[in-house]
Design an enzyme around this catalytic site. Structure first.
Site, short mmCIF file in Angstrom:
data_model
loop_
_atom_site.label_atom_id
_atom_site.label_comp_id
_atom_site.label_asym_id
_atom_site.label_seq_id
_atom_site.Cartn_x
_atom_site.Cartn_y
_atom_site.Cartn_z
N GLU A 116 3.69 -7.60 13.57
CA GLU A 116 2.67 -7.82 14.60
C GLU A 116 2.22 -9.28 14.53
O GLU A 116 1.89 -9.89 15.53
CB GLU A 116 1.49 -6.87 14.35
N ARG A 160 0.81 -1.22 0.00
CA ARG A 160 0.00 0.00 0.00
C ARG A 160 0.84 1.26 0.00
O ARG A 160 0.36 2.34 -0.34
CB ARG A 160 -1.00 -0.04 1.16
P1 AMP Z 1 4.67 -3.16 11.86
O1 AMP Z 1 5.93 -3.65 11.20
O2 AMP Z 1 4.28 -4.01 13.02
O3 AMP Z 1 4.73 -1.70 12.18
O4 AMP Z 1 3.51 -3.39 10.80
C1 AMP Z 1 3.30 -2.47 9.78
C2 AMP Z 1 3.00 -3.17 8.48
O5 AMP Z 1 2.09 -4.26 8.65
C3 AMP Z 1 2.33 -2.22 7.53
O6 AMP Z 1 2.83 -2.52 6.24
C4 AMP Z 1 0.86 -2.52 7.65
O7 AMP Z 1 0.26 -2.48 6.39
C5 AMP Z 1 0.78 -3.90 8.24
N1 AMP Z 1 -0.04 -4.01 9.45
C6 AMP Z 1 0.38 -4.40 10.68
N2 AMP Z 1 -0.62 -4.43 11.56
C7 AMP Z 1 -1.71 -4.04 10.90
C8 AMP Z 1 -3.09 -3.86 11.27
N3 AMP Z 1 -3.53 -4.10 12.51
N4 AMP Z 1 -3.94 -3.43 10.31
C9 AMP Z 1 -3.50 -3.18 9.05
N5 AMP Z 1 -2.23 -3.35 8.64
C10 AMP Z 1 -1.34 -3.77 9.55
#
Ligand code: AMP
Length: 184
Positions: A99, A62
């Protein structure tokens, strides 16, 4: 000044996706609506124009349309950070924890130069693992990372603090309750 609260109307929260316990924030409606797409891109552009970026780096997937729209608005170039195996030439590679699960990102080694001032773009900032991997990859090219632009952060996961520790500013428009950040 546009009101970024309009973005929240296009957010769909999907419980238990992609696995139980995860509340997935689907922001694709913001892209599908020309009004909200414009609000998001202009808000980011207003926040980071003074940082004088030369390149926008978008995180797959995205971050591609959002980052390219910001690059056009600012008169910058655009570079893709991709999932493994997609880029055809020599790459820098970084593994990171999500996550949910683990992943990796790659960047063409010659995509940026030491003169570049970079804003990284993604839709959601969660734990900050993806964004921190992006920061390190960009730095491997010698380029300077100024800031990260995201539409939403999930404050309880602490991604902002991870980026602050790296000396990278965050331009985030909404939190996960739909409240606008006062100083994106
Ligand atoms: P992080 O590395 O944990 O900051 O996760 C960020 C990436 O994972 C981004 O590319 C988001 O698109 C996706 N992402 C992680 N958690 C979510 C969530 N709860 N909802 C939507 N996208 C998420």
């Amino acid at each position: 000044m546009d009101d970024v609260r309009a973005l929240w109307d296009e957010v769909v929260v999907v419980p238990d996706f992609p696995e139980p316990g995860i509340s997935f924030k689907d922001l694709s409606g913001i892209l599908a609506n020309p009004t909200t797409l414009g609000i998001a891109v202009r808000a980011w552009a207003d926040a980071c124009r003074g940082e004088e970026p030369t390149m926008i780096v978008g995180i797959e997937a995205r971050g591609f349309p959002l980052g390219a729209a910001l690059a056009y608005e600012l008169g910058c170039g655009f570079v893709s950070l991709r999932k493994p195996g997609k880029l055809p030439r020599a790459v820098h590679r970084r593994e990171y924890a999500l996550e949910y699960g683990t992943s990796a990102l790659e960047l063409h080694q010659d995509a940026l130069t030491a003169e570049d001032r970079v804003v990284i773009v993604d839709d959601v900032l969660a734990t900050g693992g993806t964004a921190a991997a992006a920061v390190h990859l960009v730095r491997e090219t010698g380029a300077h990372v100024i800031s990260l632009a995201a539409i939403m952060d999930l404050p309880f996961l602490g991604g902002r603090g991870v980026l602050q520790a790296e000396g990278v500013r965050c331009h985030v428009l909404l939190d996960d309750d739909g409240n606008p950040h006062p100083h994106p």
